[in-house]
Design a protein around this motif. Sequence first.
Motif, PDB file in Angstrom:
ATOM      1  N   ILE A 131      92.282 141.164  75.074  1.00 15.06           N
ATOM      2  CA  ILE A 131      93.496 141.721  76.104  1.00 15.06           C
ATOM      3  C   ILE A 131      93.935 140.528  77.159  1.00 15.06           C
ATOM      4  CG2 ILE A 131      93.924 143.480  77.850  1.00 15.06           C
ATOM      5  CD1 ILE A 131      92.231 145.515  76.462  1.00 15.06           C
ATOM      6  N   LEU A 132      93.080 139.702  77.500  1.00 10.48           N
ATOM      7  CA  LEU A 132      93.573 138.947  78.242  1.00 10.48           C
ATOM      8  C   LEU A 132      94.200 137.618  77.550  1.00 10.48           C
ATOM      9  CD1 LEU A 132      90.082 138.239  80.744  1.00 10.48           C
ATOM     10  CD2 LEU A 132      92.360 139.206  81.331  1.00 10.48           C
ATOM     11  N   TYR A 133      93.725 137.458  76.565  1.00  5.21           N
ATOM     12  CA  TYR A 133      94.274 136.371  75.648  1.00  5.21           C
ATOM     13  C   TYR A 133      95.770 136.638  75.643  1.00  5.21           C
ATOM     14  CZ  TYR A 133      94.490 132.502  72.300  1.00  5.21           C
ATOM     15  OH  TYR A 133      94.581 131.276  71.883  1.00  5.21           O
ATOM     16  N   ILE A 134      96.116 137.846  75.134  1.00 13.13           N
ATOM     17  CA  ILE A 134      97.514 138.090  75.087  1.00 13.13           C
ATOM     18  C   ILE A 134      98.354 138.168  76.446  1.00 13.13           C
ATOM     19  CG2 ILE A 134      99.112 140.160  74.279  1.00 13.13           C
ATOM     20  CD1 ILE A 134      97.112 140.906  72.216  1.00 13.13           C
ATOM     21  N   VAL A 135      97.675 138.783  77.438  1.00 14.80           N
ATOM     22  CA  VAL A 135      98.222 138.734  78.755  1.00 14.80           C
ATOM     23  C   VAL A 135      98.483 137.479  79.444  1.00 14.80           C
ATOM     24  CG1 VAL A 135      97.839 139.433  81.029  1.00 14.80           C
ATOM     25  CG2 VAL A 135      97.561 141.228  78.999  1.00 14.80           C
ATOM     26  N   ILE A 136      97.627 136.525  79.231  1.00 14.44           N
ATOM     27  CA  ILE A 136      97.799 135.171  79.713  1.00 14.44           C
ATOM     28  C   ILE A 136      99.009 134.566  79.055  1.00 14.44           C
ATOM     29  CG2 ILE A 136      96.776 132.832  79.606  1.00 14.44           C
ATOM     30  CD1 ILE A 136      94.012 134.302  80.175  1.00 14.44           C
ATOM     31  N   GLN A 137      99.321 134.797  77.871  1.00 13.93           N
ATOM     32  CA  GLN A 137     100.480 133.994  77.144  1.00 13.93           C
ATOM     33  C   GLN A 137     101.662 134.450  77.891  1.00 13.93           C
ATOM     34  OE1 GLN A 137      99.239 131.808  75.195  1.00 13.93           O
ATOM     35  NE2 GLN A 137      97.293 132.949  75.394  1.00 13.93           N
ATOM     36  N   PHE A 138     101.886 135.628  78.606  1.00 11.85           N
ATOM     37  CA  PHE A 138     103.074 136.232  79.059  1.00 11.85           C
ATOM     38  C   PHE A 138     102.993 135.823  80.654  1.00 11.85           C
ATOM     39  CE2 PHE A 138     102.682 138.901  75.423  1.00 11.85           C
ATOM     40  CZ  PHE A 138     104.020 138.861  74.959  1.00 11.85           C
TER      41      PHE A 138
END
Length: 219
Positions: free
Chosen positions: A32-39
Amino acid sequence: MNIEHNKEGSKSIITPHVLKRWSGFMAVIAGILYIVIQFIHPTDDISSVHTNFWVVVACLTIAMSLFNLIGITGFYISQAKEAGWLGLVGFLLFNLFWLMSIIFSFIEAFVLPLLTSDAEKFVEGMVGLFGGTVSEVHLGIFPILAPLAGVLYMLGGLLLGIATLRARVFPRPAAILLAFASVVTIAAAIIPHPFDRALAIPMGLALIWMGYAVWSERK
């Protein structure tokens, strides 16, 4: 007697199965963090390094990478025998990438902000490493480590995905997604930065799926 009984009860709470389930939970959080960090990642320039938000995102990346180290370890242990040597090699390479991610993120969070005034060109070069910007100053070993990290990410994830597919312990679609998410990062060579950050989304989903598979594994 009661004290001894309580001690025995407290010891029985922490079992290998419980630890593996927690590792799966951490992999889910990491995905979840990996996806959120991209944004939410700030722009890769020196003006961002001055901000508190830059430090926050870098610290989130450290936490995400640490959770991945634990989560992927639990994922591998759950199928170590079935995954064989291919799984072991993939596991080691993939986790080595996340270890390098911790190192780079630590530098971004706690070193680069201190150098923005005295070593501006160095900071610009470090920030531009993963964006394809050519540094105007010598960066030591870091220009070598950056592409090496990319190779570890792609090769480690691919091998671990193939080994998982062959082991048949976890859902086959999860293994295929992991392998695909690793290889698709090659497209970063033709997708301009920062739009190439979208390529991390399949890996985030793969990590979530892997983590859930470990967490829901029966005793």
